[in-house]
Design a protein around this motif. Structure first.
Motif, PDB file in Angstrom:
ATOM      1  N   VAL A  16       0.866  -0.941   0.374  1.00  0.00           N
ATOM      2  CA  VAL A  16       0.042  -0.181   0.037  1.00  0.00           C
ATOM      3  C   VAL A  16       0.951   1.313   0.154  1.00  0.00           C
ATOM      4  O   VAL A  16       1.463   1.338   0.659  1.00  0.00           O
ATOM      5  CB  VAL A  16      -0.684   0.106   1.175  1.00  0.00           C
ATOM      6  N   HIS A  17       0.625   1.735  -0.352  1.00  0.00           N
ATOM      7  CA  HIS A  17       1.365   3.485  -0.912  1.00  0.00           C
ATOM      8  C   HIS A  17       0.100   4.600  -0.681  1.00  0.00           C
ATOM      9  O   HIS A  17      -0.542   4.965  -1.943  1.00  0.00           O
ATOM     10  CB  HIS A  17       2.360   3.967  -2.147  1.00  0.00           C
ATOM     11  N   LYS A  18      -0.248   5.509   0.422  1.00  0.00           N
ATOM     12  CA  LYS A  18      -1.261   6.323   0.199  1.00  0.00           C
ATOM     13  C   LYS A  18      -0.540   8.102   0.496  1.00  0.00           C
ATOM     14  O   LYS A  18       0.553   7.425   1.265  1.00  0.00           O
ATOM     15  CB  LYS A  18      -2.067   6.169   1.580  1.00  0.00           C
ATOM     16  N   HIS A 116     -12.141   5.893  13.506  1.00  0.00           N
ATOM     17  CA  HIS A 116     -13.188   6.328  12.664  1.00  0.00           C
ATOM     18  C   HIS A 116     -13.857   6.896  12.550  1.00  0.00           C
ATOM     19  O   HIS A 116     -15.173   6.182  13.171  1.00  0.00           O
ATOM     20  CB  HIS A 116     -12.753   6.999  11.107  1.00  0.00           C
ATOM     21  N   GLY A 117     -14.548   8.566  12.908  1.00  0.00           N
ATOM     22  CA  GLY A 117     -16.006   8.929  13.246  1.00  0.00           C
ATOM     23  C   GLY A 117     -17.003   9.004  12.272  1.00  0.00           C
ATOM     24  O   GLY A 117     -16.839   8.685  11.055  1.00  0.00           O
ATOM     25  N   LEU A 118     -17.728   9.255  12.523  1.00  0.00           N
ATOM     26  CA  LEU A 118     -19.255   9.475  11.874  1.00  0.00           C
ATOM     27  C   LEU A 118     -18.604  10.125  10.172  1.00  0.00           C
ATOM     28  O   LEU A 118     -18.548  10.096   9.066  1.00  0.00           O
ATOM     29  CB  LEU A 118     -20.608   9.772  12.191  1.00  0.00           C
ATOM     30  N   LEU A 119     -18.287  11.577  10.618  1.00  0.00           N
ATOM     31  CA  LEU A 119     -17.152  12.082   9.659  1.00  0.00           C
ATOM     32  C   LEU A 119     -16.348  11.384   8.670  1.00  0.00           C
ATOM     33  O   LEU A 119     -16.539  11.555   7.509  1.00  0.00           O
ATOM     34  CB  LEU A 119     -17.151  13.352   9.776  1.00  0.00           C
ATOM     35  N   ASP A 120     -15.339  11.312   9.399  1.00  0.00           N
ATOM     36  CA  ASP A 120     -14.482  10.095   8.738  1.00  0.00           C
ATOM     37  C   ASP A 120     -14.782   8.734   7.777  1.00  0.00           C
ATOM     38  O   ASP A 120     -14.710   8.823   7.110  1.00  0.00           O
ATOM     39  CB  ASP A 120     -13.442   9.710  10.240  1.00  0.00           C
ATOM     40  N   ARG A 121     -15.896   8.103   8.440  1.00  0.00           N
ATOM     41  CA  ARG A 121     -16.448   7.600   8.076  1.00  0.00           C
ATOM     42  C   ARG A 121     -17.292   7.669   6.577  1.00  0.00           C
ATOM     43  O   ARG A 121     -17.363   6.918   5.036  1.00  0.00           O
ATOM     44  CB  ARG A 121     -17.398   6.594   8.727  1.00  0.00           C
ATOM     45  N   ILE A 122     -18.258   8.492   6.531  1.00  0.00           N
ATOM     46  CA  ILE A 122     -18.418   9.505   4.976  1.00  0.00           C
ATOM     47  C   ILE A 122     -17.760   9.441   4.160  1.00  0.00           C
ATOM     48  O   ILE A 122     -17.857   9.122   2.873  1.00  0.00           O
ATOM     49  CB  ILE A 122     -19.339  10.952   5.551  1.00  0.00           C
ATOM     50  N   LEU A 123     -16.477  10.127   4.820  1.00  0.00           N
ATOM     51  CA  LEU A 123     -15.152  10.116   3.613  1.00  0.00           C
ATOM     52  C   LEU A 123     -14.568   9.364   3.411  1.00  0.00           C
ATOM     53  O   LEU A 123     -13.436   9.376   2.658  1.00  0.00           O
ATOM     54  CB  LEU A 123     -14.369  11.819   4.122  1.00  0.00           C
ATOM     55  N   GLY A 124     -14.728   8.315   3.822  1.00  0.00           N
ATOM     56  CA  GLY A 124     -13.394   7.249   3.917  1.00  0.00           C
ATOM     57  C   GLY A 124     -11.813   7.521   4.132  1.00  0.00           C
ATOM     58  O   GLY A 124     -11.399   6.277   3.794  1.00  0.00           O
ATOM     59  N   ASP A 141      -2.784   9.771  11.029  1.00  0.00           N
ATOM     60  CA  ASP A 141      -3.929  10.500  11.022  1.00  0.00           C
ATOM     61  C   ASP A 141      -4.740  10.323   9.445  1.00  0.00           C
ATOM     62  O   ASP A 141      -3.393  10.374   8.472  1.00  0.00           O
ATOM     63  CB  ASP A 141      -4.657  11.959  11.529  1.00  0.00           C
ATOM     64  N   ASP A 142      -5.467  10.792   9.391  1.00  0.00           N
ATOM     65  CA  ASP A 142      -6.703  10.738   7.634  1.00  0.00           C
ATOM     66  C   ASP A 142      -5.850   9.543   6.948  1.00  0.00           C
ATOM     67  O   ASP A 142      -5.358  10.148   5.497  1.00  0.00           O
ATOM     68  CB  ASP A 142      -5.813  12.552   7.238  1.00  0.00           C
ATOM     69  N   ILE A 143      -5.215   8.180   7.166  1.00  0.00           N
ATOM     70  CA  ILE A 143      -5.612   7.795   6.591  1.00  0.00           C
ATOM     71  C   ILE A 143      -6.602   7.568   5.590  1.00  0.00           C
ATOM     72  O   ILE A 143      -7.478   6.653   5.827  1.00  0.00           O
ATOM     73  CB  ILE A 143      -4.535   6.507   6.923  1.00  0.00           C
ATOM     74  N   PRO A 144      -6.398   7.181   4.147  1.00  0.00           N
ATOM     75  CA  PRO A 144      -7.889   7.123   3.110  1.00  0.00           C
ATOM     76  C   PRO A 144      -7.884   5.635   3.318  1.00  0.00           C
ATOM     77  O   PRO A 144      -6.678   4.256   3.272  1.00  0.00           O
ATOM     78  CB  PRO A 144      -7.359   7.662   1.564  1.00  0.00           C
ATOM     79  N   GLN A 145      -9.346   5.341   2.848  1.00  0.00           N
ATOM     80  CA  GLN A 145      -9.414   3.167   3.209  1.00  0.00           C
ATOM     81  C   GLN A 145      -8.768   2.910   3.986  1.00  0.00           C
ATOM     82  O   GLN A 145      -8.383   2.081   4.182  1.00  0.00           O
ATOM     83  CB  GLN A 145      -8.898   3.188   1.870  1.00  0.00           C
ATOM     84  N   VAL A 146      -8.605   3.151   5.911  1.00  0.00           N
ATOM     85  CA  VAL A 146      -8.245   3.151   7.013  1.00  0.00           C
ATOM     86  C   VAL A 146      -8.621   1.514   6.850  1.00  0.00           C
ATOM     87  O   VAL A 146      -7.840   0.655   7.297  1.00  0.00           O
ATOM     88  CB  VAL A 146      -8.832   3.532   7.810  1.00  0.00           C
TER      89      VAL A 146
END
Length: 173
Positions: A16-18, A116-124, A141-146
């Motif tokens: 994985v590279h993000k 991840h909270g609700l906003l993080d779940r919505i944003l993925g 923090d802020d890892i996409p597709q965590v």
């Protein structure tokens, strides 16, 4: 050669590279819109006056400084932050002028969690928590597709080559 290929060992492969999630760029983009809109409005107000040219130059200088500081700087920081999981280690690199990084061998990782909270779940996106042999768990923090990254990292940590179907076939299992 693309980053991080130059940092890999002979038998090491990128899993994985993000970069951080794009949500960290929302505020810088909003700042850009406010600076351009506000500067345009103030320039229009100064247009009918006799001293409009010095005002426009001042607005351009202030606007350029604000855009560089609050928009371009976070964009470059986002672009130069790398979260990489390989078959042998977890690598995190960040920074432009002063680079910092951490490498954690897979064998030293004790547990992997995410939240991840609700906003993080919505944003993925979300926060990945890695506990290694060090005292404090590391939070990214802020890892996409965590959730996907968590699963892949967990698989790499617990990967036993004897579980591989090709290995079992070669060894006669």
């Amino acid at each position: 050669m693309a980053y991080p290929d130059g940092l890999l060992g002979a038998d090491e492969h990128v899993v994985v590279h993000k970069h951080p999630h794009w949500k960290m760029l929302i505020v810088p983009v909003l700042v850009l819109f406010v600076v351009v809109g506000g500067g345009s409005y103030l320039a229009a107000l100064a247009a009918p006056t006799d001293w409009h040219v010095p005002v426009w130059i001042g607005l351009a200088v202030v606007g350029a400084v604000l855009v560089v500081w609050f928009t371009l700087s976070p964009l470059v920081r986002w672009r130069t932050t790398h979260f990489v999981v390989t078959t042998h280690r977890l690598m995190v690199r960040e920074g432009v002028f002063t680079r910092s990084g951490i490498d954690i061998p897979m064998s030293r990782i004790n547990s992997v969690r995410f939240r991840h909270g609700l906003l993080d779940r919505i944003l993925g996106c979300g926060t990945l928590v890695v506990e290694s042999a060090s005292d404090e768990p590391l939070e990214f923090d802020d890892i996409p597709q965590v959730e996907r990254v968590h699963t892949l990292l967990y698989r790499e940590v617990n990967d036993d080559p004897r579980d591989d179907r090709d290995y079992r076939a070669r060894e006669g299992y």
